[in-house]
Scaffold this active site. Structure first.
Site, mmCIF file in Angstrom:
data_model
loop_
_atom_site.group_PDB
_atom_site.id
_atom_site.type_symbol
_atom_site.label_atom_id
_atom_site.label_comp_id
_atom_site.label_asym_id
_atom_site.label_seq_id
_atom_site.Cartn_x
_atom_site.Cartn_y
_atom_site.Cartn_z
ATOM 1 N N ALA A 90 -16.999 18.358 -11.541
ATOM 2 C CA ALA A 90 -18.428 18.402 -11.224
ATOM 3 C C ALA A 90 -19.261 18.603 -12.486
ATOM 4 O O ALA A 90 -20.175 17.824 -12.776
ATOM 5 C CB ALA A 90 -18.701 19.511 -10.211
ATOM 6 N N HIS A 132 -3.495 26.636 1.623
ATOM 7 C CA HIS A 132 -2.838 25.335 1.548
ATOM 8 C C HIS A 132 -1.429 25.455 2.102
ATOM 9 O O HIS A 132 -0.695 26.362 1.730
ATOM 10 C CB HIS A 132 -2.796 24.871 0.088
ATOM 11 C CG HIS A 132 -2.434 23.439 -0.061
ATOM 12 N ND1 HIS A 132 -1.160 22.997 0.146
ATOM 13 C CD2 HIS A 132 -3.181 22.353 -0.376
ATOM 14 C CE1 HIS A 132 -1.143 21.682 -0.044
ATOM 15 N NE2 HIS A 132 -2.350 21.271 -0.368
ATOM 16 N N SER A 173 1.546 18.727 -3.622
ATOM 17 C CA SER A 173 0.534 17.947 -2.925
ATOM 18 C C SER A 173 0.838 17.836 -1.449
ATOM 19 O O SER A 173 1.969 17.627 -1.025
ATOM 20 C CB SER A 173 0.452 16.555 -3.513
ATOM 21 O OG SER A 173 -0.320 15.765 -2.652
ATOM 22 N N ARG A 197 -5.066 21.338 7.160
ATOM 23 C CA ARG A 197 -4.464 22.425 6.385
ATOM 24 C C ARG A 197 -4.431 23.754 7.114
ATOM 25 O O ARG A 197 -3.406 24.430 7.137
ATOM 26 C CB ARG A 197 -5.250 22.603 5.091
ATOM 27 C CG ARG A 197 -5.064 21.426 4.212
ATOM 28 C CD ARG A 197 -5.862 21.538 2.968
ATOM 29 N NE ARG A 197 -5.373 20.511 2.045
ATOM 30 C CZ ARG A 197 -5.888 20.279 0.859
ATOM 31 N NH1 ARG A 197 -6.904 20.987 0.423
ATOM 32 N NH2 ARG A 197 -5.384 19.353 0.095
ATOM 33 N N HIS A 217 -5.840 28.462 -1.828
ATOM 34 C CA HIS A 217 -5.896 27.227 -2.582
ATOM 35 C C HIS A 217 -7.304 26.827 -2.980
ATOM 36 O O HIS A 217 -7.560 26.378 -4.091
ATOM 37 C CB HIS A 217 -5.262 26.131 -1.737
ATOM 38 C CG HIS A 217 -5.423 24.768 -2.300
ATOM 39 N ND1 HIS A 217 -4.986 24.450 -3.560
ATOM 40 C CD2 HIS A 217 -5.963 23.643 -1.794
ATOM 41 C CE1 HIS A 217 -5.258 23.184 -3.788
ATOM 42 N NE2 HIS A 217 -5.868 22.675 -2.758
ATOM 43 N N GLU A 272 -16.948 22.996 -6.329
ATOM 44 C CA GLU A 272 -16.398 24.079 -5.507
ATOM 45 C C GLU A 272 -17.288 25.319 -5.559
ATOM 46 O O GLU A 272 -17.251 26.157 -4.663
ATOM 47 C CB GLU A 272 -14.978 24.419 -5.995
ATOM 48 C CG GLU A 272 -14.197 25.296 -5.033
ATOM 49 C CD GLU A 272 -12.789 25.623 -5.509
ATOM 50 O OE1 GLU A 272 -12.325 25.012 -6.491
ATOM 51 O OE2 GLU A 272 -12.151 26.501 -4.893
ATOM 52 N N ARG A 320 -11.782 22.486 4.272
ATOM 53 C CA ARG A 320 -11.883 21.232 3.541
ATOM 54 C C ARG A 320 -10.681 20.345 3.846
ATOM 55 O O ARG A 320 -9.555 20.819 3.913
ATOM 56 C CB ARG A 320 -11.928 21.500 2.040
ATOM 57 C CG ARG A 320 -11.981 20.248 1.192
ATOM 58 C CD ARG A 320 -12.103 20.561 -0.281
ATOM 59 N NE ARG A 320 -10.927 21.227 -0.826
ATOM 60 C CZ ARG A 320 -9.791 20.623 -1.140
ATOM 61 N NH1 ARG A 320 -9.663 19.328 -0.955
ATOM 62 N NH2 ARG A 320 -8.777 21.313 -1.628
#
Lengths: 637, 251, 259
Positions: free
Chosen positions: A44, A266, A284, A330, A401, A425, A435
């Site tokens: 960002a 996560h 991942s 998640r 996470h 974030e 998310r």
């Protein structure tokens, strides 16, 4: 105080384009007279700094790293969503918008999310033009994979290093502007305060980590892109230096902190191996595309997983959520893992792990295909655990996470303080209470490349703000306070290290403000946090001086902020007396143990206003109106 | 397990520096190397001594912050692994472990094991980018890129900028880094317009920073935690040859 | 002219290009030497052919000299430059991939250069063992016959010896007796062993050099490179063996025992 999101009106598909059409941009010749301070150079911040410089603004970017390329965005593995519909599987901006709002359990602002979905496609175009080597099919066109919480394949990826590649794209754009002299880069400088004069953010105080010197920097606007606060929990997948200091100190200066209790766990991390653990490693979520998650049906089954026959395995996600199966979002899969472990069916020495099994996929597709897709993740797993995942199921467990909460911002990404913008974030805006996978990269880049460079006009369009000298008493006061705080930390001269306190804080947070929360636990947590904070200020030990590079001081200074911030997080969790998304209150669940939202009473953003250390902060509500998406129970069955 | 650590301590860039010995008991084989150093540092703080300064952040092998020379090898004995991902199970009980900072003329020591790698940033700033302003990009699928080329670019792009290549090179050369960075962009169709300028500018900056030249030792490739191949150096050489013939050396 | 030294990569190109010139010469030289196994006539004929090249010989000699000098100057400059690029040495250093041949290029190179000077003085200028250098094969003609004198050292001595003969000897053809010079030279075990060591160093040098040439000029495709690396080592062996087999055979009496 009434919080105004400054959301444009009209049909949602037209809002962003109409907003841009209505903007009053700054005259190109004048742009260089506007100095913008950007704190943080991840996706960002880096994207914003580069893009603002391309537009002609005079940008000063700050990072506490030795190079912008180290920001933690680099660690994102799986991918980035974009509504390109390259797969012809009925994807669209609307569907991405819908999935994101639904995935966020209806606690995000519709207009922001729609805008995010709208610009998502441009992010891919931009990144490809920068040379980001996304995965491709043999025909030369971009490849996609599917991700949790979506029924379409819209995730772009670069092996298991998508975040790295996108960040390197950002970094290259930033480098170009640095070489052109349009961005002044300040490495190894950590922001310790936002300076506010007459209700307007006019600059920052930063500490040079090499010399310990405080510096004041004036900016016509201050942009915070400093990431999330998952490290409040000590063990998280965040990098070691990730911290809440920048946003928390802005909060102490009057910026509202929104939804801090929305912290994401996560589901696919490598389980904890012992007390020495300094961080958790994420693998991942894309692994869930081909891996099947299971635990033994029997409790306390200590057999080697390869010896447990098919009939004695419980593929609990496939059982409980037949349509999404292993791709359930998640929060849902994390809590399911916790539930089966709580039932005593967890594996690993600690009993806190579940299997993620690739044997079916390897049989179906061959080891080579699996190696092509996940090779580096498999290697990483083997490196850390010493177990070969091609021949044994992986073990995974949820870990902290990502944090959806952050500083409150309006549609312009400006906080309630004039001239203080918050991106990525660090803000709260797009993900609601949860998310979706591959959406963090999308949001960071959307904010940096496309949103802020436009919305900053809403502030600058009113004319150049009056320059404030860094000799202004407010700057001096901030410098003195930041210095005094460090001296105070050094002066404690107690007996325990900053890490010791951090670890204990993390334990309190994980136990009581973790995956499942309840009123009693949260109240207890607030008490314990206060006690620990008191002990911290009496028994902390620091060595070395503040005038040389000193990681102990850096760490202590950050932990001190976590100690205060943790309480705010717990307050928010306590106050939000409903379950939604990643925030699970045990008091509010369905019979099957799913989160039970309370839209009648909690369809709002809680934005907290600082009232002093140990004082109860004030809560302001921004009501969330769902004009376009019908509020529904979030079902992934 | 127990280990005997020999660690380079140096107070600042101008300090002389020396190896200091530390004994560490109760090391678990599941610890990462940096977690082992964490324990040492916690002990040192409690004793009132300054902890060993080393750079680290993500601890999952991707940010490129960490980098120590362990027993004479950058990032330690395990190939294709960053220091943070190296685990103590790769060592034996009672081992002597020598820990030194990355060394090259272009990397000055900040303190102890932390070095200044800003030279890599400046090399990147000299030309390691494609000049594509936000807003000007065509559709991402407008230019198909053969899978093997995209994959090769990704191989180069995997570089984490840790500096192990220069640390491993007997010449302190950054050729592998510069090659990875320039090749990634020079391989792709998007990178073609600036191809010649890029490779000349980056090599020029590399020379200015004081990195040595390449003697084809291939030690860099062996030390690279991301297994980046020296064939990218060959590619860069080829690109540079063409670029110099066409445009000369002046940047 | 030496401005290229300011650019390390261009310096590497110079190393590669001059190196390959020298390697090509050395290859021809080695093949030429092997003609000793075909006998005296073949070798001396070949030597005479080379010496008869006239200005071409000098072009070749100057070309080689320039290549060799550039190769040496550049390598010394690069070595010093690279040495300075790592001023602080490691307390403990272990090499993973850098082989001994690659790490000793400068040293093997300098030793080879010293040897080449000796070698030129020995067999080209003839100042090391002038007694062996002087032999010539001379075909002379007088009124009666064409004579061949295999052990001639100079024409004048020939003249003196033949003064008593009838008629004047006219030199039909004269060539340097390289065969004899070489055989006599290598019958000295010290010289032979010295040569053998030198050409082993040369082979060692070349075993890194050939693949280095491909890498430096960018001809490094993963498909072929493992073969190129193998070729490089094989080439080093080939060159070393092709050269050392000559003194070794002489030392062992396999050839030249009749000289």
């Amino acid at each position: 105080m009434k919080l105004d999101g400054k959301v444009p009106s009209g049909p949602i598909e037209k809002r962003w384009s109409k907003y841009i059409a209505d903007l009053k941009p700054v005259n190109p010749a004048n742009k260089r007279k506007f100095k913008v301070i950007v704190i943080g150079t991840g996706l960002a911040g880096g994207a914003a700094a580069a893009t603002l410089a391309e537009l002609g603004y005079n940008v000063h970017a700050f990072t506490y790293h030795d190079s912008p390329r180290r920001a933690h965005s680099i660690a994102a593995q799986g991918g980035i969503n974009a509504a390109k519909n390259y797969q012809n599987d009925a994807d669209s901006v609307w569907r991405l918008f819908y999935d994101t709002v639904k995935g966020g359990d209806f606690r995000s602002r519709e207009s922001n999310v729609y805008r995010l979905a709208e610009v998502s496609a441009n992010i891919i175009d931009q990144s490809v033009s920068q040379g980001v080597p996304f995965a491709r099919e043999y025909g030369g066109y971009l490849a996609n994979r599917s991700f949790g919480g979506a029924l379409v394949s819209r995730t772009f990826y670069a092996r298991g290093q998508t975040g790295q590649q996108l960040l390197l794209g950002v970094y290259s754009a930033l480098n170009r502007q640095i070489s052109l002299g349009k961005v002044t880069m300040h490495n190894r400088k950590e922001m310790l305060d936002v300076v506010i004069v007459d209700g307007r953010a006019v600059g920052v105080v930063v500490r040079d980590l090499l010399t310990g010197k405080m510096e004041s920097h004036y900016g016509d606007a201050v942009v915070l892109a400093t990431g999330g606060y998952a490290n409040t929990y000590f063990l998280s997948t965040n990098a070691q230096h990730c911290n809440v200091t920048a946003t928390y100190r802005a909060y102490k200066k009057g910026a509202f902190f929104a939804n801090p209790c929305f912290t994401q766990i996560h589901p696919t991390c490598i389980p904890v191996s012992g007390e020495h653990q300094s961080k958790l490693t994420l693998m991942s979520e894309s692994l869930r595309n081909d891996g099947r998650i299971w635990v033994p049906k029997a409790t306390n089954d200590k057999r080697n997983p390869n010896d447990i026959p098919e009939s004695e395995r419980d593929y609990y996600l496939e059982r409980m959520y037949p349509s999404y199966g292993n791709l359930a979002p998640r929060d849902i899969s994390s809590r399911a893992a916790k539930r089966v472990c709580d039932e005593g069916r967890g594996v690993n020495a600690t009993g806190n792990a579940v299997y993620l099994d690739f044997s079916d996929a390897i049989q179906r597709l061959g080891q080579q295909v699996i190696a092509d897709r996940y090779g580096n993740l498999f290697e990483m797993y083997e490196r850390i655990t010493g177990v070969d995942p091609y021949n044994n199921p992986m073990m995974i467990y949820p870990a902290l996470h990502y944090t959806m909460g952050g500083l409150w911002v309006d549609y312009n990404l400006m906080s309630n303080i004039e001239g203080l913008f918050v991106l990525g974030e660090a803000n709260f805006s797009d993900h609601g209470a949860n998310r979706l996978g591959a959406s963090a990269l999308m949001q960071g880049l959307s904010d940096g490349y496309f949103v802020l460079p436009n919305t900053i006009n809403s502030y600058f369009g009113k004319g150049k703000p009056q320059t404030i000298s860094t000799d202004h008493p407010e700057f001096k006061k901030s410098e003195v306070e930041a210095n005094e705080r460090i001296n105070k930390l050094i002066a404690i001269n107690g007996k325990e290290t900053p890490t010791h306190f951090h670890r204990r804080l993390g334990k309190i947070m994980w136990d009581h403000v973790g995956m499942a929360r309840n009123e009693q636990g949260l109240k207890l947590a607030i008490e314990k946090i206060r006690e620990l904070r008191e002990e911290f200020w009496q028994n902390l030990k620091i060595v070395g001086t503040a005038s040389n590079i000193n990681p102990v001081i850096e760490k202590a200074n950050r932990v001190a902020d976590f100690m205060e911030f943790a309480e705010l997080l717990a307050y928010d969790a306590l106050e939000r007396d409903e379950s939604c998304g990643a925030h699970f209150r045990e008091e509010h669940q369905t019979e099957e143990g799913e989160a039970k939202r309370n839209d009648a009473d909690f369809s709002f953003v809680s934005a907290w206003e600082y009232k002093g250390i140990g004082e109860r902060p004030d809560m302001h509500k921004e009501e969330l109106n769902f004009e376009f998406i019908h509020l529904a129970e979030r079902s992934y069955k | 397990m127990k280990v005997k650590l020999h660690i380079w301590r140096q107070n600042g860039p101008n300090d002389k520096g020396k190896m200091v010995d530390y004994n560490l008991d109760n090391v678990s084989s599941d610890m990462s190397f940096l977690e082992m150093l964490d324990i040492l540092n916690e002990d040192l703080i409690l004793k009132g001594e300054e902890p060993v300064v080393f750079e680290h952040d993500c601890r999952e092998g991707i940010c490129g912050s960490c980098g120590l020379v362990i027993n004479g090898k950058p990032h330690g004995p395990e190939s294709g692994t960053t220091t943070c991902q190296l685990h103590m199970r790769k060592f034996k009980d009672g081992d002597d472990i020598f820990v030194e900072p990355f060394r090259s003329k272009a990397f000055s020591i900040v303190k102890d094991l932390m070095v200044d790698r800003s030279a890599y940033d400046r090399i990147q700033q000299s030309g390691g980018f494609i000049s594509a302003n936000v807003g000007s990009a065509p559709d991402a699928n407008a230019i198909p890129i053969a899978k093997n080329i995209a994959d090769l670019a990704m191989d180069a792009a995997a570089c984490i900028g840790c500096g192990a290549c220069a640390a491993a090179c007997p010449n302190g050369s950054a050729m592998l880094f510069v090659a990875a960075k320039s090749s990634q962009l020079n391989l792709l169709p998007q990178g073609q317009p600036e191809k010649n300028k890029r490779v000349r500018a980056m090599i020029n900056q590399m020379e200015k920073e004081g990195f040595g030249g390449c003697s084809n030792y291939y030690e860099c490739e062996a030390a690279c935690p991301k297994n980046i191949s020296v064939r990218f150096i060959a590619k860069m050489n080829r690109d540079y040859f063409v670029a110099v013939v066409k445009e000369g050396t002046k940047v | 002219m030496f401005k290229y030294l300011n650019h390390v990569v261009i310096s590497k190109f110079v190393m590669a290009i001059t190196g390959i010139i020298l390697i090509l010469f050395i290859t021809g030289h080695a093949l030429g030497n092997l003609q000793i196994f075909l006998g005296k006539e073949a070798l001396n004929k070949y030597a005479a052919f080379l010496q008869g090249l006239g200005e071409f010989l000098w072009i070749e000699r100057i070309g080689l000299l320039v290549a060799a000098l550039l190769h040496i100057i550049t390598s010394i400059y690069l070595k010093l430059y690279n040495y300075n690029a790592r001023p602080d040495k490691y307390v403990v250093k272990r090499y993973i991939k850098a082989k001994l041949n690659s790490r000793t290029m400068i040293w093997t190179g300098l030793m080879i250069a010293a040897f080449v000077i000796y070698h030129l003085l020995h067999f080209t200028v003839g100042s090391i063992q002038p007694e062996n250098y002087k032999y010539k094969e001379i075909y002379t003609q007088n009124a009666y016959s064409v004579e061949y004198n295999a052990n001639a050292t100079s024409l004048s001595s020939q003249d003196n010896d033949n003064d008593a003969n009838i008629g004047v000897n006219k030199i039909l053809y004269e060539r340097h007796d390289v065969y004899k010079m070489v055989v006599l030279g290598f019958k000295n075990p010290y010289i032979s062993i010295f040569y053998i060591v030198a050409v082993i160093l040369l082979g060692f040098h070349i075993s890194h050099a050939v693949q280095s040439f491909f890498q430096t000029l960018g001809w490094n495709s993963p498909k072929y490179f493992t073969w190129i690396e193998k070729l490089s080592v094989a080439y080093g062996y080939f060159i070393a063996i092709a050269f050392l087999i000559v003194p070794l055979s002489i030392l062992l009496g396999i050839i030249g025992s009749n000289v």
